[in-house]
Design a protein around this motif. Structure first.
Motif, PDB file in Angstrom:
ATOM      1  N   CYS A   1       0.843  -1.188   0.000  1.00 23.41           N
ATOM      2  CA  CYS A   1       0.000   0.000   0.000  1.00 23.41           C
ATOM      3  C   CYS A   1       0.880   1.240   0.000  1.00 23.41           C
ATOM      4  CB  CYS A   1      -0.967   0.021   1.186  1.00 23.41           C
ATOM      5  SG  CYS A   1      -0.221   0.347   2.798  1.00 23.41           S
ATOM      6  N   VAL A   2       0.387   2.268  -0.673  1.00 26.72           N
ATOM      7  CA  VAL A   2       1.064   3.560  -0.743  1.00 26.72           C
ATOM      8  C   VAL A   2       0.153   4.567  -0.072  1.00 26.72           C
ATOM      9  CG1 VAL A   2       2.181   5.245  -2.238  1.00 26.72           C
ATOM     10  CG2 VAL A   2       2.047   2.850  -2.960  1.00 26.72           C
ATOM     11  N   VAL A   3       0.675   5.283   0.900  1.00 24.99           N
ATOM     12  CA  VAL A   3      -0.154   6.148   1.737  1.00 24.99           C
ATOM     13  C   VAL A   3       0.154   7.610   1.445  1.00 24.99           C
ATOM     14  CG1 VAL A   3      -0.879   6.665   4.092  1.00 24.99           C
ATOM     15  CG2 VAL A   3      -0.063   4.363   3.522  1.00 24.99           C
ATOM     16  N   ALA A   4      -0.869   8.358   1.048  1.00 29.87           N
ATOM     17  CA  ALA A   4      -0.720   9.791   0.800  1.00 29.87           C
ATOM     18  C   ALA A   4      -0.649  10.549   2.114  1.00 29.87           C
ATOM     19  CB  ALA A   4      -1.881  10.299  -0.049  1.00 29.87           C
ATOM     20  N   ASN A   5      -0.247  11.795   2.044  1.00 36.86           N
ATOM     21  CA  ASN A   5      -0.176  12.649   3.223  1.00 36.86           C
ATOM     22  C   ASN A   5      -1.439  13.501   3.329  1.00 36.86           C
ATOM     23  OD1 ASN A   5       2.471  11.711   3.752  1.00 36.86           O
ATOM     24  ND2 ASN A   5       3.300  13.174   2.289  1.00 36.86           N
TER      25      ASN A   5
ATOM     26  N   ASP B   1       9.901  15.742 -13.024  1.00 35.90           N
ATOM     27  CA  ASP B   1       9.640  15.616 -11.590  1.00 35.90           C
ATOM     28  C   ASP B   1       8.170  15.304 -11.344  1.00 35.90           C
ATOM     29  OD1 ASP B   1      12.250  16.020 -10.757  1.00 35.90           O
ATOM     30  OD2 ASP B   1      12.014  18.189 -10.696  1.00 35.90           O
ATOM     31  N   ALA B   2       7.718  14.185 -11.892  1.00 34.59           N
ATOM     32  CA  ALA B   2       6.354  13.716 -11.632  1.00 34.59           C
ATOM     33  C   ALA B   2       6.145  13.598 -10.128  1.00 34.59           C
ATOM     34  CB  ALA B   2       6.135  12.371 -12.313  1.00 34.59           C
ATOM     35  N   GLY B   3       4.905  13.707  -9.694  1.00 36.86           N
ATOM     36  CA  GLY B   3       4.617  13.619  -8.265  1.00 36.86           C
ATOM     37  C   GLY B   3       5.144  12.331  -7.661  1.00 36.86           C
TER      38      GLY B   3
ATOM     39  N   PRO C   1      -8.540  15.545  -3.104  1.00 41.68           N
ATOM     40  CA  PRO C   1      -8.038  16.694  -3.879  1.00 41.68           C
ATOM     41  C   PRO C   1      -6.594  17.048  -3.526  1.00 41.68           C
ATOM     42  CG  PRO C   1     -10.235  17.126  -3.000  1.00 41.68           C
ATOM     43  CD  PRO C   1      -9.763  15.869  -2.348  1.00 41.68           C
ATOM     44  N   GLY C   2      -5.821  17.413  -4.553  1.00 38.77           N
ATOM     45  CA  GLY C   2      -4.470  17.912  -4.357  1.00 38.77           C
ATOM     46  C   GLY C   2      -3.384  16.862  -4.271  1.00 38.77           C
ATOM     47  N   GLN C   3      -3.745  15.587  -4.299  1.00 39.89           N
ATOM     48  CA  GLN C   3      -2.732  14.537  -4.170  1.00 39.89           C
ATOM     49  C   GLN C   3      -2.060  14.197  -5.505  1.00 39.89           C
ATOM     50  OE1 GLN C   3      -1.532  13.348  -1.449  1.00 39.89           O
ATOM     51  NE2 GLN C   3      -2.977  14.238  -0.009  1.00 39.89           N
ATOM     52  N   LEU C   4      -2.795  14.354  -6.593  1.00 40.94           N
ATOM     53  CA  LEU C   4      -2.268  14.022  -7.918  1.00 40.94           C
ATOM     54  C   LEU C   4      -2.559  15.157  -8.892  1.00 40.94           C
ATOM     55  CD1 LEU C   4      -3.529  10.320  -8.265  1.00 40.94           C
ATOM     56  CD2 LEU C   4      -1.175  11.029  -7.821  1.00 40.94           C
ATOM     57  N   ARG C   5      -1.677  15.336  -9.865  1.00 39.09           N
ATOM     58  CA  ARG C   5      -1.953  16.261 -10.951  1.00 39.09           C
ATOM     59  C   ARG C   5      -3.081  15.683 -11.795  1.00 39.09           C
ATOM     60  NH1 ARG C   5       4.486  16.734 -12.381  1.00 39.09           N
ATOM     61  NH2 ARG C   5       5.055  18.133 -10.658  1.00 39.09           N
ATOM     62  N   PRO C   6      -3.808  16.534 -12.521  1.00 44.48           N
ATOM     63  CA  PRO C   6      -4.959  16.031 -13.295  1.00 44.48           C
ATOM     64  C   PRO C   6      -4.613  14.871 -14.222  1.00 44.48           C
ATOM     65  CG  PRO C   6      -4.995  18.414 -13.215  1.00 44.48           C
ATOM     66  CD  PRO C   6      -3.700  17.995 -12.582  1.00 44.48           C
ATOM     67  N   GLU C   7      -3.489  14.984 -14.963  1.00 40.48           N
ATOM     68  CA  GLU C   7      -3.131  13.913 -15.886  1.00 40.48           C
ATOM     69  C   GLU C   7      -2.708  12.648 -15.144  1.00 40.48           C
ATOM     70  OE1 GLU C   7       0.611  16.513 -15.400  1.00 40.48           O
ATOM     71  OE2 GLU C   7      -1.579  16.745 -15.484  1.00 40.48           O
TER      72      GLU C   7
END
Length: 395
Positions: free
Chosen positions: A231-235, A341-343, A369-375
């Protein structure tokens, strides 16, 4: 000091040394131009023909000839001299180091590994330079072994370096034509090929300031996640308020990002892998983890982050250059359409999806919201097998 041979073998030792001297002298007849090698051979001939020859001085002269032959690029002569040195004194660390260097120069890297290991055993660890060379050769061999499993060539890792590289290149071309780029086996083969090709021109880790950490490449990381639920956990505080701590900590491997903070009840406490951008600061660098992956598009940015931000002793393993820019790296995923420099979260998700060796790849908090760029968000959702609240499942 006497040569350490079996009783009654003094004559054989003398014959061996004489044969070595004759070969070196024969080399002089070819008209060499390297002054250092000529001088070393001359000193060996003089020592061997002395009225009261010294076994110790004669052996040292043999090693000097081997070293001079390497410096002169006379690899065949260096190998013959190194073989003689090992035969004369099997317990000499200098002889085994010379043999390792001569074999490596001759492209016989699997044999060089054995020679370097013997040198280290005799030297009680040996020098940092030999340790770096041995690490490089082991990484290259691991890439060839992995490729050999995929293409059913068990002897690929045993071939001389030029033959191995040509065989691997041919195998990649054949498999690509037969399987197609999307085939999981082809992806694994491309990863092994990229690692080997990169290691053929540079060491797995250029910077020495690793604080005792072990550098790992793509093949090592693939082995780390293979067969494990990841699992990958966002902030973010919004995810921390969801009360998913126990569920997240139940995974086989937990990956956290950048300047992460753990919340026992909200996002759990475990962190096995810390993936971090070269731009990121914060306390995450100081957190004790098994593996730290540092991402940076430019080599200079990646090296600077390793030098200035890596905390000695805070990680057991560090991703090497092969893992520094996996999304856009042509030797790995090679998708240049993504932003420089992709997220960090997207980079990890894309890498895990590409490796395709984990039964579960779940992303927590990336739908917020805000965790990934639209693409990036579009790619993740289009490749998801399911979305359940704040959890996106790629597998």
């Amino acid at each position: 000091m006497k040569f350490r041979l079996r009783p009654g073998s003094v004559a054989r030792a003398e014959d061996m040394l004489t044969a070595c001297v004759r070969e070196c002298a024969a080399y002089l007849a070819t008209g060499p131009t390297h002054a250092g090698l000529v001088a070393a051979v001359g000193a060996l001939v003089v020592e061997h023909s002395d009225h009261e020859p010294s076994a110790e001085r004669a052996f040292d002269a043999v090693l000097k000839v081997g070293r001079a032959a390497l410096d002169a690029g006379e690899v065949r002569l260096a190998r013959r001299v190194a073989d003689s040195a090992v035969a004369l004194r099997n317990s000499s660390k200098g002889a085994w180091r010379l043999r390792g260097e001569a074999l490596e120069a001759d492209g016989r890297e699997h044999e060089a590994i054995e020679a370097y290991e013997r040198y280290q055993a005799l030297a009680g660890g040996g020098t940092e330079e030999v340790a770096r060379r041995l690490t490089l050769l082991r990484h290259k061999r691991a890439a060839l072994v992995e490729a050999g499993r995929i293409v059913s060539d068990a002897l690929l890792a045993e071939r001389p370096a030029p033959e191995a590289k040509a065989a691997l290149t041919g195998a990649v071309e054949r498999e690509l034509a037969g399987r197609g780029a999307a085939d999981p086996g082809m992806r694994a083969l491309a990863g092994a090929f990229g690692s080997y090709a990169r290691l053929s021109v540079e060491a797995p880790m250029e910077d020495p300031l690793l604080g005792g950490s072990e550098p790992i490449g793509v093949g090592d990381f693939r082995a780390q996640v293979k067969g494990r639920r990841v699992c990958v956990v966002a902030n973010g505080e919004e995810l921390a308020g969801r009360g998913l701590g126990k569920e997240i900590d139940s995974y086989d491997l937990v990956i956290r990002l950048d300047s992460f903070q753990t919340h026992p009840a909200g996002t759990g406490e475990r962190v096995d892998v810390h993936a971090v951008s070269h731009r990121s600061g914060g306390p995450g660098w100081r957190r004790q983890v098994d593996t730290r992956l540092v991402f940076g598009e430019k080599p200079s940015e990646w090296r600077e982050a390793i030098r200035s931000r890596l905390v000695p002793g805070a990680q057991r393993r560090v991703g090497d250059r092969s893992l520094s820019r996996p999304v856009r790296d042509p030797a790995l995923i090679g998708e240049s359409r993504w932003a420089v420099d992709a997220g960090t979260g997207f980079t990890v998700a894309r890498l895990l999806d590409f490796l395709d060796v984990s039964p579960a790849i779940d992303l927590f908090g990336f739908a917020l919201p805000g965790q990934l760029r639209p693409e990036e968000r579009q790619w993740v959702l289009s490749h998801a097998r399911g979305v359940d609240g704040v959890r996106i499942s790629l597998r």
